[in-house]
Design a protein around this motif. Structure first.
Motif, PDB file in Angstrom:
ATOM      1  N   TRP A  33       1.074  -1.083  -0.281  1.00  0.00           N
ATOM      2  CA  TRP A  33      -0.434  -0.036  -0.276  1.00  0.00           C
ATOM      3  C   TRP A  33       0.740   1.299   0.088  1.00  0.00           C
ATOM      4  O   TRP A  33       1.849   1.321   1.127  1.00  0.00           O
ATOM      5  CB  TRP A  33      -0.625   0.010   1.494  1.00  0.00           C
ATOM      6  N   ARG A  35       0.769   5.848  -0.532  1.00  0.00           N
ATOM      7  CA  ARG A  35      -0.288   7.085  -0.719  1.00  0.00           C
ATOM      8  C   ARG A  35       0.460   7.865  -1.653  1.00  0.00           C
ATOM      9  O   ARG A  35       1.780   8.197  -1.787  1.00  0.00           O
ATOM     10  CB  ARG A  35      -0.064   7.725   0.432  1.00  0.00           C
ATOM     11  N   TYR A  86      -4.742   7.025  -2.882  1.00  0.00           N
ATOM     12  CA  TYR A  86      -3.878   5.367  -1.853  1.00  0.00           C
ATOM     13  C   TYR A  86      -3.720   4.907  -3.721  1.00  0.00           C
ATOM     14  O   TYR A  86      -4.578   4.114  -4.250  1.00  0.00           O
ATOM     15  CB  TYR A  86      -4.929   4.658  -1.289  1.00  0.00           C
TER      16      TYR A  86
END
Lengths: 114, 115
Positions: A33, A35, A86
């Protein structure tokens, strides 16, 4: 095979929670993940490996459901600084080496208002 | 600590001109290196990755090429740019490894516009 992220966009007020999902049609080895703020480079948040696990730091956590081949990113008590796009990046569980090759989803735009 | 440098930050080039983007990593040895392209409002597309000097794997057939002449240097090139080559180019590194279990750390990117 590109993972599918949902929702495409979410708007929150400060203090509200959000969940972003990342789904794959193929067996995954890992989910990453990131951002990305507008005009900037993506910043690493966390990695989840197959075997099903949950991770978190501060008010951002994530889980990986190996049976469903789905990962979810949880943002609790959102802050203005959480705004951005994201991305999940996935590595397939192809039974061999992958050298960090990731396929990224299309992104989820998160906007947090005061 | 490790740092990654990418330059130039922005570039405007005419169609048909050559391209050379450079990326260097400091503070680590034998990193895995990656080149990505991001179209406006889109996700990241892996273009090339390298696990060692002279070892380049291409993910997307196109008019771009990559080279790794030194352990911590990664170069993206083209002999003749196309309009479709416009985008945000990002270099990234991760600790060496055979598997996708290491975070990737991105440089600040090069915003390439083709006229």
């Amino acid at each position: 095979q590109q993972p599918v992220q949902s929702p495409q966009a979410v708007i929150l007020r400060e203090g509200e929670d959000a969940v972003i999902n990342c789904s794959s049609s193929k067996a995954l080895y890992s989910v990453h993940w990131y951002r990305q703020k507008h005009g900037e480079a993506p910043v690493f948040l966390m990695i989840l490996l197959k075997g099903g696990e949950q991770k978190g730091h501060d008010k951002i956590s994530a889980s990986f459901n190996e049976k469903k081949q789905q990962s979810s990113l949880y943002l609790t008590a959102s802050q203005l600084s959480y705004s951005g796009t994201y991305f999940c990046g996935t590595a397939l569980n192809a039974g061999g080496t992958s050298y960090g090759k990731l396929t990224f989803g299309q992104g989820t735009i998160l906007t947090v208002h005061p | 600590s490790q740092t990654i440098h990418q330059w130039p930050a922005t570039l405007v080039q005419p169609v048909g001109s050559p391209l050379s983007l450079e990326c260097t990593v400091e503070g680590t040895s034998n990193p895995n290196l990656y080149w990505y392209r991001q179209a406006a409002g889109r996700g990241l597309q892996l273009l090339f990755y390298s696990v060692g000097i002279g070892q380049i794997s291409s993910e997307v057939p196109q008019n771009l090429s990559a080279s790794r002449p030194q352990d911590r240097q990664f170069i993206l090139s083209s002999k003749k740019l196309l309009l479709s080559d416009s985008g945000f180019y990002l270099c990234a590194w991760s600790r060496p490894g055979l598997y996708s279990n290491q975070p990737q750390h991105f440089g600040d990117g090069t915003r390439l516009s083709i006229l």
